[in-house]
Design a protein around this motif. Structure first.
Motif, PDB file in Angstrom:
ATOM      1  N   GLY A 394       0.798  -1.226   0.000  1.00  0.00           N
ATOM      2  CA  GLY A 394       0.000   0.000   0.000  1.00  0.00           C
ATOM      3  C   GLY A 394       0.822   1.264   0.000  1.00  0.00           C
ATOM      4  O   GLY A 394       0.281   2.355   0.194  1.00  0.00           O
ATOM      5  N   ALA A 398       0.121   5.749   0.234  1.00  0.00           N
ATOM      6  CA  ALA A 398       0.455   6.215   1.578  1.00  0.00           C
ATOM      7  C   ALA A 398       0.997   7.636   1.610  1.00  0.00           C
ATOM      8  O   ALA A 398       1.621   8.118   0.661  1.00  0.00           O
ATOM      9  CB  ALA A 398       1.464   5.267   2.219  1.00  0.00           C
ATOM     10  N   PHE A 418      -3.356   6.199   4.622  1.00  0.00           N
ATOM     11  CA  PHE A 418      -3.595   5.576   3.326  1.00  0.00           C
ATOM     12  C   PHE A 418      -4.828   6.206   2.671  1.00  0.00           C
ATOM     13  O   PHE A 418      -5.892   6.276   3.282  1.00  0.00           O
ATOM     14  CB  PHE A 418      -3.819   4.069   3.475  1.00  0.00           C
ATOM     15  CG  PHE A 418      -2.607   3.328   3.973  1.00  0.00           C
ATOM     16  CD1 PHE A 418      -1.618   2.912   3.096  1.00  0.00           C
ATOM     17  CD2 PHE A 418      -2.446   3.050   5.323  1.00  0.00           C
ATOM     18  CE1 PHE A 418      -0.496   2.228   3.547  1.00  0.00           C
ATOM     19  CE2 PHE A 418      -1.334   2.366   5.790  1.00  0.00           C
ATOM     20  CZ  PHE A 418      -0.356   1.962   4.890  1.00  0.00           C
ATOM     21  N   LEU A 450      -3.101  -3.077   3.437  1.00  0.00           N
ATOM     22  CA  LEU A 450      -2.308  -1.925   3.889  1.00  0.00           C
ATOM     23  C   LEU A 450      -1.460  -2.406   5.064  1.00  0.00           C
ATOM     24  O   LEU A 450      -1.982  -2.604   6.166  1.00  0.00           O
ATOM     25  CB  LEU A 450      -3.234  -0.780   4.314  1.00  0.00           C
ATOM     26  CG  LEU A 450      -4.393  -0.464   3.351  1.00  0.00           C
ATOM     27  CD1 LEU A 450      -5.305   0.593   3.951  1.00  0.00           C
ATOM     28  CD2 LEU A 450      -3.858  -0.025   1.994  1.00  0.00           C
TER      29      LEU A 450
END
Length: 879
Positions: A394, A398, A418, A450
């Motif tokens: 992820g 981010a 995120f 994530l």
């Protein structure tokens, strides 16, 4: 005679019919041919653009482990009071409070405990009620409501305090499931919307007075003819709602009935906005991993998640502690605890997107020129311990943020946010004021795991230097970096050579685009020989403008080497000449930014699009007056399109098939290792995480050609494929909150990947001493750009920004800078940087794995470090 006339008339009519028949036949043939052309073109269009989906071959999926009822592990002599042991590794113990969601990591190696939330949050002397709730939250969710206004839920006040938290056991860890938002309705267990038949059934179970009262409180719904809706006045009347709840309860109506009825109603606002968000914590060896698997997230009531902030205060340091935060700002920056610089109210806290903001979500206006974050890492360090955080999954979604104590709370912290759904605004014609802008959000959130890994570092790996050594070793073990050969030897000399440049020309009054040879391949070879004669053998030539279209070349699905530059044979001869000298030739290729003058590209079909307006991703130079990055500045080639990840695959696959046939040493990637963007085309959204998978697959495909690969300003995901990196960040962005730059980027790759800084002859300084000191301090090689012809020959092209490139004018300076830099770095060219330490303002010492230390003094006065005297504006090699 009459008969003859009749025969003639009949014959004439027959001839006319024959002519008409032939004429209509040709018309039919033409119509059929036109139809066939349309059908063929339509088929071509659909196959080439609509149905082309090879990019999906590179996308991956993930699975999520099923959780079980939480059971704490036996823990004789508990290491953390008030917590239950959830999992244990060789080095760590993971503890959890199932009623608050708080976790604690106990390090068995040094006896230290790291908490997800400050234990003294309630005693914070600055934080107000909201900020105290944030201090006690593990997750903070920013979301859009049904009116598309943005709101925030924190896990403490909107889940924990409401008792909406559940714990499950998973392998090597624990899962905490939060239900954000008040699930209890203002109308109790009586639904606002109820099916007519269901309502009649409930009313039939009431006595006459209750039935009469209740019936009057519902009217037919305008939303659905099968629904009844509670009167708005009744919804607001506390006593009326109380009586309805009493009557419905007496009739046998339950909360389960309420939830079933409301979930079956497809009316916006009928169900309160809630979110179910699980977070998994697992421990292994010396690290904790925290993961939010978006596959398991639930949205209810019309709310749409925009951002998720994860573990904002994990390992946060109090106002009396000493240490610093590491952030991925350029080469790397440190922010000292309690430095008094950060104020969230004035925007002075640190916040930066990993790999830069997605261009398809960014503003056209560029207010500042900065270097994007190229590393998906951050950390927080105390005197004898530290936490190195790496975003494992992820990262492209981010943003890393950091703040210091003294503003909204008394803690120094760093964390990840995120972005999981994009938004945009549509301008509504014919309306004014606030109604003229219609906010819209993407229908679906981005489905990705994530994951952030928090590695607990002990005194063995102190500070950011210890973290760099630890992380480098890990990257080598995982095959993402490879150890270089000898630790010593001449450093490389990087130089771009601009070969072909297209410009607007005229012939007999007719305008056309023609190629100008700024440096033929033969002349490039002469430059290489001249540099060799000056003592530079370890050369890396980045040949730009070698293919059709010159510097702003056409798409590389087809490769055409212009004869005006020397053709294929001269190109291969040039590569052989450099190889024989001990150097490398790279041919420069742009895959993701396609110039407007490209003739083999369909901008309307193959370019990424914005979600709201549907406009294509078209960019250019920054206009000095408007600051919009959409200007051609008078040259069409400066305008470029961002190719959709969907079609990137087509061009790289075709290129790799063809480039194998060319006897050249290497491929230089102008944008494939540093540009990352989504495609928000509404019919087929490709998010940045999916784009990252596609880009990495294309990097691998290019690497598998067997040729060397050079990356321009490479992001960390490109390290695994790079033999050389151009334009590495040698410093940070001077944000107000940071206290100093550190070469964390260089510490990771030195001794594994050779790299250069930015172009010296186009830089913003003419202080050659300072240039050499910066290169020596960062372990970087010099980087120039040359042309054989005068740079003024490019003044009527998009390359007029390359105002000082003539080789003959720069040769002496370039050789001098390389020799001065090589004098120091040849002793450590293949060694790791194991430590970097600022000794005082403008003075530093860099330590290498072979024991060599290089002291650098940027100041105008002599300095002393480790008992070694370093003169002004100079360096000393010791150790």
């Amino acid at each position: 005679m009459a008969k003859t006339r009749e025969q003639k008339k009949a014959l004439k009519e027959m001839n006319l019919k024959t002519q008409h028949t032939k004429k209509y036949k040709w018309v039919r043939y033409l119509l059929l041919a036109a139809l066939a052309v349309v059908v063929i073109y339509l088929a071509y269009y659909l196959i080439r653009y609509n149905f082309y989906d090879h990019y999906r071959d590179y996308l991956t999926d993930y699975t999520v482990e099923e959780g079980t009822e939480f059971k704490a592990l036996a823990d004789p002599g508990a290491s953390v009071d008030g917590y239950s042991l959830a999992a244990e590794s060789t080095s760590l113990k993971l503890y959890v409070q199932t009623n608050t969601g708080n976790i604690a990591i106990y390090d068995k190696r040094n006896g230290e405990t790291v908490y997800s939330n400050p234990p003294g949050a309630d005693d914070d002397g600055i934080a107000n009620a909201s900020n105290k709730a944030y201090l006690k939250s593990q997750l903070i969710v920013d979301y859009y409501n049904t009116q598309r206004n943005e709101n925030t839920f924190d896990s403490y006040s909107q889940a924990v305090e409401l008792g909406q938290i559940e714990a499950q056991s998973i392998e090597n860890g624990v899962r905490i499931i939060y239900t954000f938002g008040d699930t209890t309705a203002a109308t109790g267990i009586v639904p606002i919307y109820i099916n007519k038949d269901v309502l009649e059934e409930v009313l039939s179970k009431m006595d006459s007075s209750a039935e009469k009262f209740s019936r009057k409180k519902f009217v037919p719904s305008d939303e659905d003819e099968n629904l009844m809706v509670m009167l708005e006045n009744t919804q607001k009347g506390v006593s009326q709602v109380r009586r309805l709840n009493e009557y419905f309860t007496e009739a046998g109506w339950t909360k389960e009935d309420y939830e079933r009825e409301m979930s079956a109603v497809d009316v916006e606002g009928s169900v309160p906005i809630t979110f179910k968000v699980p977070i998994d914590y697992t421990v292994k060896d010396d690290y904790l991993e925290a993961s939010v698997n978006m596959k398991t997230v639930e949205e209810n009531g019309g709310g749409a998640i925009h951002n998720i902030q994860m573990l904002n205060f994990f390992g946060a340091a109090g106002k009396d502690e000493k240490g610093y935060i590491l952030v991925p700002n350029g080469s790397g920056s440190i922010i000292n605890f309690n430095n008094g610089k950060g104020t969230a109210r004035s925007g002075n806290d640190y916040s930066e997107y990993i790999y830069g903001i997605d261009p398809m979500a960014a503003d056209y206006t560029v207010r500042e020129k900065t270097t994007s974050a190229k590393l998906s890492v951050f950390g927080i360090f105390r005197e004898d311990s530290g936490i190195l955080a790496t975003i494992e999954s992820g990262a492209s979604l981010a943003n890393v943020s950091a703040g210091v104590a003294g503003d909204v709370n008394e803690y120094n912290n760093v964390y990840t946010t995120f972005t999981l759904r994009g938004s945009d605004t549509l301008s509504m014609f014919g309306t004014t004021g606030s109604e003229a802008k219609l906010p819209i959000v993407e229908t679906n959130y981005y489905d990705a795991p994530l994951t952030v890994r928090y590695t607990m570092l002990t005194s063995e790996n102190k500070g950011y230097s210890g973290a760099a050594n630890y992380y480098r070793d890990r990257l080598i073990r995982e095959g993402r970096l490879e150890r270089a050969g000898s630790e010593t030897g001449d450093i490389k000399f990087y130089y771009d050579v601009i070969s072909g440049v297209e410009e607007t020309k005229y012939f007999l009054g007719t305008q056309y685009r023609g190629l100008t040879a700024m440096t033929t391949f033969e002349e490039a070879g002469e430059i290489a020989k001249d540099l060799k004669d000056s003592g530079i053998t370890n050369q890396v030539m980045n040949l730009q403008g070698w293919s059709g279209g010159g510097y702003y070349h056409d798409t590389l699905g087809k490769i055409k080497v212009p004869g005006k530059l020397g053709g294929t044979s001269d190109l291969e001869d040039l590569s052989g000449e450099l190889l024989s000298m001990g150097g490398t030739l790279y041919v420069d290729c742009a895959f993701q930014k396609v110039s407007e003058v490209s003739s083999r590209y369909s901008a309307s079909n193959e370019t990424s699009r914005y979600y709201g307006t549907g406009y294509i991703g078209e960019f250019g130079e920054v206009h000095p007056a408007t600051l919009r990055q959409t200007s051609s500045l008078g040259h069409d080639e400066n305008i470029y399109y961002l190719i959709s990840p969907k079609f990137l695959v087509r061009y790289t696959e075709s290129f790799t098939d063809k480039i194998r046939d060319y006897d050249i040493s290497g491929i230089s990637l102008r944008d494939l290792g540093n540009e990352l963007h989504s495609d928000k085309r509404r019919t087929n959204v490709i998010d940045r995480e999916q784009a990252l998978e596609v880009v990495k697959a294309q990097l691998l495909k290019i690497k598998e050609t067997g040729k060397n690969v050079m990356i321009n300003s490479g992001n960390d995901y490109s390290f695994a494929y790079a033999d050389d990196i151009l334009n590495a960040p040698l410093t940070d962005n001077a944000y107000p909150v940071v206290d100093g730059a550190v070469p964390f980027y260089e510490m990771l790759i030195h001794g594994c990947i050779d790299y250069s800084g930015s172009l010296i002859n186009l830089g913003n300084t003419t202080d050659m001493e300072e240039i050499v000191l910066s290169l020596v301090e960062n372990g970087a090689s010099p980087h120039f750009v040359f042309t054989k012809e005068a740079a003024t020959d490019m003044k009527m092209t998009g390359l007029n920004k390359f105002y000082s490139t003539t080789y003959d004018g720069w040769k002496e300076t370039a050789v001098k800078i390389w020799k001065q830099t090589n004098e120091a770095l040849s002793k450590v060219s293949g060694a790791y940087i194991t430590d970097f330490k600022p000794v005082s303002e403008g003075v530093s010492v860099t330590t290498y794995s072979n024991g060599v230390r290089i002291y650098v003094n940027h100041t105008d006065t002599a300095a002393n470090a480790d008992g070694i005297s370093v003169g002004p504006k100079s360096y000393v090699v010791g150790g």
